[in-house]
Design a protein around this motif. Structure first.
Motif, PDB file in Angstrom:
ATOM      1  N   PRO A  12      48.774  36.446  60.991  1.00 30.06           N
ATOM      2  CA  PRO A  12      48.131  37.277  59.970  1.00 30.06           C
ATOM      3  C   PRO A  12      48.980  37.384  58.696  1.00 30.06           C
ATOM      4  N   LEU A  13      50.289  37.399  58.839  1.00 31.75           N
ATOM      5  CA  LEU A  13      51.168  37.498  57.678  1.00 31.75           C
ATOM      6  C   LEU A  13      51.045  36.258  56.797  1.00 31.75           C
ATOM      7  N   VAL A  14      50.968  35.082  57.393  1.00 27.47           N
ATOM      8  CA  VAL A  14      50.810  33.835  56.646  1.00 27.47           C
ATOM      9  C   VAL A  14      49.463  33.838  55.919  1.00 27.47           C
ATOM     10  N   ALA A  15      48.416  34.286  56.589  1.00 28.73           N
ATOM     11  CA  ALA A  15      47.088  34.346  55.972  1.00 28.73           C
ATOM     12  C   ALA A  15      47.096  35.302  54.784  1.00 28.73           C
ATOM     13  N   LEU A  16      47.731  36.454  54.943  1.00 27.69           N
ATOM     14  CA  LEU A  16      47.811  37.433  53.861  1.00 27.69           C
ATOM     15  C   LEU A  16      48.591  36.874  52.679  1.00 27.69           C
ATOM     16  N   LEU A  17      49.682  36.200  52.939  1.00 30.91           N
ATOM     17  CA  LEU A  17      50.479  35.604  51.870  1.00 30.91           C
ATOM     18  C   LEU A  17      49.708  34.503  51.140  1.00 30.91           C
ATOM     19  N   ALA A  18      48.906  33.730  51.867  1.00 33.24           N
ATOM     20  CA  ALA A  18      48.107  32.670  51.232  1.00 33.24           C
ATOM     21  C   ALA A  18      47.076  33.274  50.291  1.00 33.24           C
ATOM     22  N   VAL A  19      46.411  34.341  50.703  1.00 34.50           N
ATOM     23  CA  VAL A  19      45.426  35.015  49.849  1.00 34.50           C
ATOM     24  C   VAL A  19      46.115  35.598  48.619  1.00 34.50           C
ATOM     25  N   ALA A  20      47.252  36.228  48.814  1.00 37.67           N
ATOM     26  CA  ALA A  20      47.986  36.824  47.690  1.00 37.67           C
ATOM     27  C   ALA A  20      48.448  35.752  46.706  1.00 37.67           C
ATOM     28  N   ALA A  21      48.948  34.641  47.208  1.00 35.34           N
ATOM     29  CA  ALA A  21      49.404  33.560  46.336  1.00 35.34           C
ATOM     30  C   ALA A  21      48.236  32.985  45.545  1.00 35.34           C
ATOM     31  N   ASN A  22      47.100  32.819  46.199  1.00 36.57           N
ATOM     32  CA  ASN A  22      45.902  32.309  45.522  1.00 36.57           C
ATOM     33  C   ASN A  22      45.499  33.243  44.380  1.00 36.57           C
ATOM     34  N   TYR A  23      45.534  34.530  44.618  1.00 39.26           N
ATOM     35  CA  TYR A  23      45.178  35.513  43.595  1.00 39.26           C
ATOM     36  C   TYR A  23      46.187  35.506  42.439  1.00 39.26           C
ATOM     37  N   LEU A  24      47.462  35.500  42.769  1.00 41.90           N
ATOM     38  CA  LEU A  24      48.502  35.542  41.748  1.00 41.90           C
ATOM     39  C   LEU A  24      48.543  34.274  40.903  1.00 41.90           C
ATOM     40  N   LEU A  25      48.179  33.151  41.469  1.00 46.58           N
ATOM     41  CA  LEU A  25      48.184  31.895  40.734  1.00 46.58           C
ATOM     42  C   LEU A  25      46.906  31.704  39.915  1.00 46.58           C
ATOM     43  N   GLY A  26      45.985  32.636  40.047  1.00 49.57           N
ATOM     44  CA  GLY A  26      44.761  32.557  39.249  1.00 49.57           C
ATOM     45  C   GLY A  26      43.772  31.545  39.764  1.00 49.57           C
ATOM     46  N   CYS A  27      43.792  31.262  41.033  1.00 52.66           N
ATOM     47  CA  CYS A  27      42.892  30.273  41.603  1.00 52.66           C
ATOM     48  C   CYS A  27      41.562  30.884  42.015  1.00 52.66           C
ATOM     49  N   THR A  28      41.190  31.977  41.424  1.00 55.41           N
ATOM     50  CA  THR A  28      39.917  32.611  41.723  1.00 55.41           C
ATOM     51  C   THR A  28      39.023  32.515  40.503  1.00 55.41           C
ATOM     52  N   ASP A  29      37.777  32.829  40.672  1.00 62.38           N
ATOM     53  CA  ASP A  29      36.828  32.829  39.576  1.00 62.38           C
ATOM     54  C   ASP A  29      36.659  34.227  38.992  1.00 62.38           C
ATOM     55  N   SER A  30      37.724  35.040  39.027  1.00 63.20           N
ATOM     56  CA  SER A  30      37.626  36.405  38.523  1.00 63.20           C
ATOM     57  C   SER A  30      37.443  36.439  37.013  1.00 63.20           C
ATOM     58  N   GLU A  31      37.734  35.331  36.323  1.00 62.65           N
ATOM     59  CA  GLU A  31      37.565  35.273  34.875  1.00 62.65           C
ATOM     60  C   GLU A  31      36.162  34.797  34.485  1.00 62.65           C
ATOM     61  N   ILE A  32      35.319  34.538  35.479  1.00 60.38           N
ATOM     62  CA  ILE A  32      33.942  34.104  35.253  1.00 60.38           C
ATOM     63  C   ILE A  32      33.033  35.321  35.381  1.00 60.38           C
ATOM     64  N   LYS A  33      32.256  35.575  34.328  1.00 62.66           N
ATOM     65  CA  LYS A  33      31.342  36.718  34.317  1.00 62.66           C
ATOM     66  C   LYS A  33      29.923  36.217  34.107  1.00 62.66           C
ATOM     67  N   ASP A  64      14.438  36.953  29.155  1.00 55.49           N
ATOM     68  CA  ASP A  64      14.872  36.387  30.437  1.00 55.49           C
ATOM     69  C   ASP A  64      16.172  35.604  30.251  1.00 55.49           C
ATOM     70  N   ILE A  65      17.183  36.280  29.740  1.00 50.01           N
ATOM     71  CA  ILE A  65      18.447  35.669  29.349  1.00 50.01           C
ATOM     72  C   ILE A  65      19.443  35.738  30.509  1.00 50.01           C
ATOM     73  N   LYS A  66      19.903  34.599  30.945  1.00 47.11           N
ATOM     74  CA  LYS A  66      20.959  34.521  31.959  1.00 47.11           C
ATOM     75  C   LYS A  66      22.166  33.947  31.248  1.00 47.11           C
ATOM     76  N   GLU A  67      23.288  34.637  31.315  1.00 43.07           N
ATOM     77  CA  GLU A  67      24.487  34.232  30.574  1.00 43.07           C
ATOM     78  C   GLU A  67      25.693  34.256  31.483  1.00 43.07           C
ATOM     79  N   GLN A  68      26.527  33.221  31.364  1.00 39.83           N
ATOM     80  CA  GLN A  68      27.788  33.184  32.091  1.00 39.83           C
ATOM     81  C   GLN A  68      28.865  32.738  31.114  1.00 39.83           C
ATOM     82  N   HIS A  69      30.018  33.368  31.190  1.00 41.96           N
ATOM     83  CA  HIS A  69      31.123  32.966  30.326  1.00 41.96           C
ATOM     84  C   HIS A  69      32.426  32.986  31.103  1.00 41.96           C
ATOM     85  N   ASP A  70      33.356  32.186  30.611  1.00 40.03           N
ATOM     86  CA  ASP A  70      34.683  32.067  31.200  1.00 40.03           C
ATOM     87  C   ASP A  70      35.677  32.688  30.218  1.00 40.03           C
ATOM     88  N   LEU A  71      36.309  33.756  30.629  1.00 36.92           N
ATOM     89  CA  LEU A  71      37.244  34.468  29.756  1.00 36.92           C
ATOM     90  C   LEU A  71      38.471  33.630  29.396  1.00 36.92           C
TER      91      LEU A  71
END
Length: 166
Positions: A12-33, A64-71
């Motif tokens: 579980p510790l390795v899994a938690l560290l992998a998720v944290a590293a992914n988040y910290l390195l910006g490998c998520t789509d959190s900048e996509i709105k 009927d406007i659908k908009e997506q942007h990348d910050l």
């Protein structure tokens, strides 16, 4: 034979560290709105126009406007519908691409999809889902890393698709 407590805790510790590293390195789509607006007024009230995600080229009559942007990149993708009259005014500000230009066009699609077109008519390889379309090019307004904006007109369902790209 007993359970090795160290190996049980380390998985579980390795899994938690992998998720944290992914988040910290910006490998998520959190900048996509992604946003959906019934009308231009709704986009205006959400300050999408003021923040630059809604180009001036698209008229206030859009629905009927659908908009997506990348910050991160300032890329924007917008699907909408407008009246025939407003479409003519909009297209007068752009240049229609030739079939050869359409064939070589690099289409940058939204990260979170399901509402964007699949393939343009005339591009290879042909697929059943290709759109019967006209494609126009103009200038990108929103500070994107790209200079050109594109507008695809889907003649089957009257949607217009706008994005900035190479």
């Amino acid at each position: 034979m007993g359970i090795n407590l160290r190996s049980v805790v380390s998985i579980p510790l390795v899994a938690l560290l992998a998720v944290a590293a992914n988040y910290l390195l910006g490998c998520t789509d959190s900048e996509i709105k992604t946003n959906h607006y019934q009308t231009y007024t709704d986009a205006l009230n959400d300050r999408a126009v003021q923040r630059g995600w809604y180009p001036k080229l698209i008229p206030a009559s859009a629905i009927d406007i659908k908009e997506q942007h990348d910050l991160d990149t300032n890329q924007v993708w917008i699907r909408f519908r407008i009246s025939t009259e407003d479409k003519k005014v909009m297209l007068d500000k752009m240049r229609k691409l030739t079939n050869d230009e359409i064939r070589s066009l690099e289409i940058i699609t939204p990260k979170v999809d399901g509402w964007w077109f699949g393939q343009l008519a005339g591009q290879e390889p042909k697929t059943e889902g290709e759109k019967i379309t006209d494609v126009y090019v103009g200038t990108c307004e929103n500070g994107s890393i790209y200079e050109r904006s594109y507008l695809v007109i889907d003649r089957e369902n009257s949607y217009l698709y706008y994005w900035c790209g190479p």
